[in-house]
Design a protein around this motif. Structure first.
Motif, PDB file in Angstrom:
ATOM      1  N   GLY A 150       3.959  -1.897   5.902  1.00 17.76           N
ATOM      2  CA  GLY A 150       3.737  -2.265   4.507  1.00 17.76           C
ATOM      3  C   GLY A 150       2.322  -2.706   4.208  1.00 17.76           C
ATOM      4  O   GLY A 150       1.447  -2.725   5.076  1.00 17.76           O
ATOM      5  N   ASP A 151       2.112  -3.082   2.987  1.00 13.13           N
ATOM      6  CA  ASP A 151       0.822  -3.580   2.512  1.00 13.13           C
ATOM      7  C   ASP A 151       0.750  -5.073   2.828  1.00 13.13           C
ATOM      8  O   ASP A 151       1.076  -5.917   2.009  1.00 13.13           O
ATOM      9  N   ARG A 152       0.317  -5.398   4.054  1.00 11.73           N
ATOM     10  CA  ARG A 152       0.353  -6.780   4.535  1.00 11.73           C
ATOM     11  C   ARG A 152      -0.534  -7.724   3.739  1.00 11.73           C
ATOM     12  O   ARG A 152      -0.163  -8.863   3.502  1.00 11.73           O
ATOM     13  N   MET A 211       3.762   1.850   2.174  1.00  9.97           N
ATOM     14  CA  MET A 211       4.578   1.272   1.120  1.00  9.97           C
ATOM     15  C   MET A 211       3.680   0.485   0.171  1.00  9.97           C
ATOM     16  O   MET A 211       2.728  -0.145   0.604  1.00  9.97           O
ATOM     17  N   ASN A 212       4.049   0.473  -1.086  1.00 15.40           N
ATOM     18  CA  ASN A 212       3.297  -0.333  -2.054  1.00 15.40           C
ATOM     19  C   ASN A 212       3.730  -1.794  -1.970  1.00 15.40           C
ATOM     20  O   ASN A 212       4.642  -2.151  -1.239  1.00 15.40           O
ATOM     21  N   LYS A 213       3.085  -2.659  -2.727  1.00 16.36           N
ATOM     22  CA  LYS A 213       3.310  -4.098  -2.645  1.00 16.36           C
ATOM     23  C   LYS A 213       4.749  -4.483  -2.977  1.00 16.36           C
ATOM     24  O   LYS A 213       5.390  -5.223  -2.246  1.00 16.36           O
ATOM     25  N   ARG A 214       5.274  -3.989  -4.077  1.00 15.71           N
ATOM     26  CA  ARG A 214       6.621  -4.379  -4.503  1.00 15.71           C
ATOM     27  C   ARG A 214       7.675  -3.937  -3.484  1.00 15.71           C
ATOM     28  O   ARG A 214       8.579  -4.698  -3.148  1.00 15.71           O
ATOM     29  N   THR A 215       7.551  -2.735  -2.970  1.00 10.46           N
ATOM     30  CA  THR A 215       8.495  -2.249  -1.965  1.00 10.46           C
ATOM     31  C   THR A 215       8.404  -3.086  -0.695  1.00 10.46           C
ATOM     32  O   THR A 215       9.425  -3.464  -0.113  1.00 10.46           O
ATOM     33  N   THR A 216       7.189  -3.397  -0.279  1.00 16.17           N
ATOM     34  CA  THR A 216       7.001  -4.235   0.910  1.00 16.17           C
ATOM     35  C   THR A 216       7.620  -5.608   0.702  1.00 16.17           C
ATOM     36  O   THR A 216       8.272  -6.153   1.603  1.00 16.17           O
ATOM     37  N   ASP A 217       7.419  -6.191  -0.482  1.00 16.83           N
ATOM     38  CA  ASP A 217       7.990  -7.504  -0.791  1.00 16.83           C
ATOM     39  C   ASP A 217       9.508  -7.495  -0.675  1.00 16.83           C
ATOM     40  O   ASP A 217      10.107  -8.400  -0.087  1.00 16.83           O
TER      41      ASP A 217
END
Length: 95
Positions: A24-26, A1-7
């Motif tokens: 996600g992108d931890r 997952m990219n940053k925004r989706t992970t957030d």
């Protein structure tokens, strides 16, 4: 997952938080992962305190309302891509 989706996924549920931590992108999402974790833990503690005799319901109601407002602020900030701390709880860093 990219940053925004992970957030965004981090704020959805406990399961979403776990998925964001694992898949996600931890590194890029550490800020919102921390904010979500603090909000969920505070809400859980308020729910447990709701079982205290006489005043527990008041603590649970006020704490739950406050956590709901913080959650709403956090998810809006995640959607906008802003790293702004939520009121009172944002100063705690667990991750």
């Amino acid at each position: 997952m990219n940053k925004r989706t992970t957030d965004i996924v981090a704020y959805l549920t406990w399961v979403g938080l776990l998925i964001a931590l694992v898949a996600g992108d931890r590194d890029a999402s550490r800020f919102h992962l921390n904010q979500s974790l603090v909000i969920w833990l505070t809400g859980t503690i308020c729910g447990i305190l709701g079982h205290v005799f006489l005043v527990g319901w008041l603590i649970s109601a006020i704490g739950g309302l406050f956590c709901g407002v913080c959650w709403f602020i956090g998810i809006i900030n995640a959607m906008q891509g802003v790293e702004k701390e939520v009121p009172l709880l944002g100063q705690f860093h667990l991750l």
